[in-house]
Design a protein around this motif. Structure first.
Motif, PDB file in Angstrom:
ATOM      1  N   LEU A  31       0.752  -1.209   0.014  1.00 57.74           N
ATOM      2  CA  LEU A  31       0.115   0.119   0.113  1.00 57.74           C
ATOM      3  C   LEU A  31       0.806   1.546  -0.218  1.00 57.74           C
ATOM      4  O   LEU A  31       0.459   2.110  -0.748  1.00 57.74           O
ATOM      5  CB  LEU A  31      -1.052   0.077   1.139  1.00 57.74           C
ATOM      6  CG  LEU A  31      -1.725   1.108   1.443  1.00 57.74           C
ATOM      7  CD1 LEU A  31      -2.528   1.496   0.433  1.00 57.74           C
ATOM      8  CD2 LEU A  31      -2.662   1.203   2.574  1.00 57.74           C
ATOM      9  N   LEU A  35       0.772   4.206  -2.945  1.00 59.88           N
ATOM     10  CA  LEU A  35       0.485   5.588  -2.518  1.00 59.88           C
ATOM     11  C   LEU A  35       1.840   6.346  -2.951  1.00 59.88           C
ATOM     12  O   LEU A  35       1.533   7.494  -3.322  1.00 59.88           O
ATOM     13  CB  LEU A  35       0.088   5.702  -1.163  1.00 59.88           C
ATOM     14  CG  LEU A  35      -1.092   5.163  -0.672  1.00 59.88           C
ATOM     15  CD1 LEU A  35      -1.356   5.082   0.727  1.00 59.88           C
ATOM     16  CD2 LEU A  35      -2.416   5.519  -1.424  1.00 59.88           C
ATOM     17  N   GLY A  58      -5.889   8.660  -3.663  1.00 59.69           N
ATOM     18  CA  GLY A  58      -5.271   7.874  -2.622  1.00 59.69           C
ATOM     19  C   GLY A  58      -6.131   6.965  -1.928  1.00 59.69           C
ATOM     20  O   GLY A  58      -6.116   5.887  -1.492  1.00 59.69           O
ATOM     21  N   THR A  62      -6.463   2.957  -1.754  1.00 62.41           N
ATOM     22  CA  THR A  62      -6.473   2.071  -0.502  1.00 62.41           C
ATOM     23  C   THR A  62      -7.585   1.060  -0.425  1.00 62.41           C
ATOM     24  O   THR A  62      -7.774   0.082   0.034  1.00 62.41           O
ATOM     25  CB  THR A  62      -6.451   3.183   0.826  1.00 62.41           C
ATOM     26  OG1 THR A  62      -5.444   4.001   0.463  1.00 62.41           O
ATOM     27  CG2 THR A  62      -6.563   2.378   1.992  1.00 62.41           C
ATOM     28  N   CYS A  63      -8.928   1.867  -0.879  1.00 65.38           N
ATOM     29  CA  CYS A  63      -9.929   0.664  -0.930  1.00 65.38           C
ATOM     30  C   CYS A  63      -9.871  -0.470  -1.923  1.00 65.38           C
ATOM     31  O   CYS A  63      -9.950  -1.593  -1.452  1.00 65.38           O
ATOM     32  CB  CYS A  63     -11.303   1.471  -1.475  1.00 65.38           C
ATOM     33  SG  CYS A  63     -12.126   2.888  -0.350  1.00 65.38           S
ATOM     34  N   TRP A  65      -6.798  -1.818  -2.603  1.00 67.50           N
ATOM     35  CA  TRP A  65      -5.777  -2.479  -2.007  1.00 67.50           C
ATOM     36  C   TRP A  65      -6.388  -3.234  -0.852  1.00 67.50           C
ATOM     37  O   TRP A  65      -6.122  -4.603  -0.712  1.00 67.50           O
ATOM     38  CB  TRP A  65      -4.998  -1.629  -1.335  1.00 67.50           C
ATOM     39  CG  TRP A  65      -3.850  -2.042  -0.018  1.00 67.50           C
ATOM     40  CD1 TRP A  65      -2.973  -3.059  -0.383  1.00 67.50           C
ATOM     41  CD2 TRP A  65      -4.373  -2.056   1.321  1.00 67.50           C
ATOM     42  NE1 TRP A  65      -2.375  -3.343   0.742  1.00 67.50           N
ATOM     43  CE2 TRP A  65      -3.197  -2.990   2.064  1.00 67.50           C
ATOM     44  CE3 TRP A  65      -5.142  -1.298   2.086  1.00 67.50           C
ATOM     45  CZ2 TRP A  65      -2.946  -2.887   3.189  1.00 67.50           C
ATOM     46  CZ3 TRP A  65      -4.981  -1.420   3.441  1.00 67.50           C
ATOM     47  CH2 TRP A  65      -3.989  -2.408   3.901  1.00 67.50           C
ATOM     48  N   GLY A  66      -7.471  -2.786  -0.194  1.00 67.52           N
ATOM     49  CA  GLY A  66      -8.289  -3.409   0.970  1.00 67.52           C
ATOM     50  C   GLY A  66      -8.815  -4.610   0.514  1.00 67.52           C
ATOM     51  O   GLY A  66      -8.986  -5.906   0.700  1.00 67.52           O
TER      52      GLY A  66
END
Length: 275
Positions: A31, A35, A58, A62-63, A65-66
């Motif tokens: 992550l 970023l 960003g 992140t969403c 990636w989760g």
């Protein structure tokens, strides 16, 4: 050159620790790299007067990636759809500040960088807890293929560099990357094919299949490098950043991995895992 070598040695040691540890450490590292590369991407396009959605992008990366970390493909599809819709909605809510061109640049970067690092994370967790016995210990399947992707990419860059320095005469793609040569590319093909085939021997994979994979990794890694070169020429920057002494920015170091990691992920699923 000394700074570059020292940084490379430290980087490899750190990468080894993170890759072998896996788990949350690897996921968070993925992550942070995503970023960092996204920030450098946005900064590059701001040199051209565009306004990529840095903070929103960003959050959306992140969403994604989760969802990749959780391994839920439906959630990931939803996150991709959400990203496209949100970016276009910003052209409405920030009309006059955030135009359609900025939206296009933002969406491209979010998917190009974000999804690539999502696949890097998914690759590490692929295969669950299943392990491959080797002469130096057991490797989880995902860990083994992370090494295939990274060593293959590094081999492509390294062998191409030294072959190009020693034998380079004919330009490969001069308008985009004047230093790349056909001789260097051929050296990269040979070196990467041999390196990935060697990993095939080490991990007990089908060696001819791994040799073919190495050949393809070199081609894809070269194309990934050229993609960033096109953007850097367009935006007028030399390096994407200076966070890595002697190596430039995160995007500079992972421009090829952005292409090779997703390819190795799907190669693994459609060959090794399916078999």
């Amino acid at each position: 050159m000394l700074t570059r070598i020292i940084t490379g040695v430290v980087g490899i040691a750190l990468a080894t620790f993170v890759i072998q540890t896996g788990g949350t450490l690897f996921a968070v590292a993925g992550l942070l790299l995503a970023l960092g590369a996204w920030y450098e991407y946005c900064r590059a396009f701001r040199q051209k007067g565009l306004n990529p959605a840095l903070l929103t992008g960003g959050v959306l990366i992140t969403c994604m990636w989760g969802c990749g970390w959780l391994g839920n493909s439906q959630y990931l599809t939803g996150a991709v759809m959400l990203s496209a819709l949100v970016i276009m909605l910003i052209t409405v809510f920030r009309h006059g500040v955030f135009d359609v061109i900025s939206a296009a640049v933002s969406a491209t970067g979010i998917f190009y960088i974000g999804l690539a690092f999502v696949h890097l994370v998914m690759l590490r967790f692929a295969g669950g807890e299943a392990v491959i016995p080797t002469s130096i210990g057991d490797f989880q399947i995902g860990c083994a293929f992370i090494w295939v992707a990274l060593i293959g990419t590094w081999a492509s860059d390294t062998f191409a560099y030294f072959a190009g320095c020693a034998l380079g005469r004919h330009k490969l793609c001069e308008p985009i990357s004047p230093k790349k040569t056909i001789e260097g590319f051929i050296g990269g093909l040979i070196g990467t094919t041999a390196s990935v085939a060697g990993l095939g021997v080490f991990f007990g994979f089908d060696v001819p299949m791994m040799a073919v994979l190495g050949l393809i990794i070199c081609v894809i890694a070269t194309l990934g490098d050229l993609v960033e070169s096109v953007v850097k020429r367009y935006t007028g920057i030399k390096d994407s950043g200076n966070i890595i002494p002697g190596h430039g920015g995160i995007w500079d170091r992972f421009d090829s991995v952005i292409y090779t990691a997703p390819f190795v992920y799907y190669f693994m699923y459609f060959t090794v895992m399916a078999g």
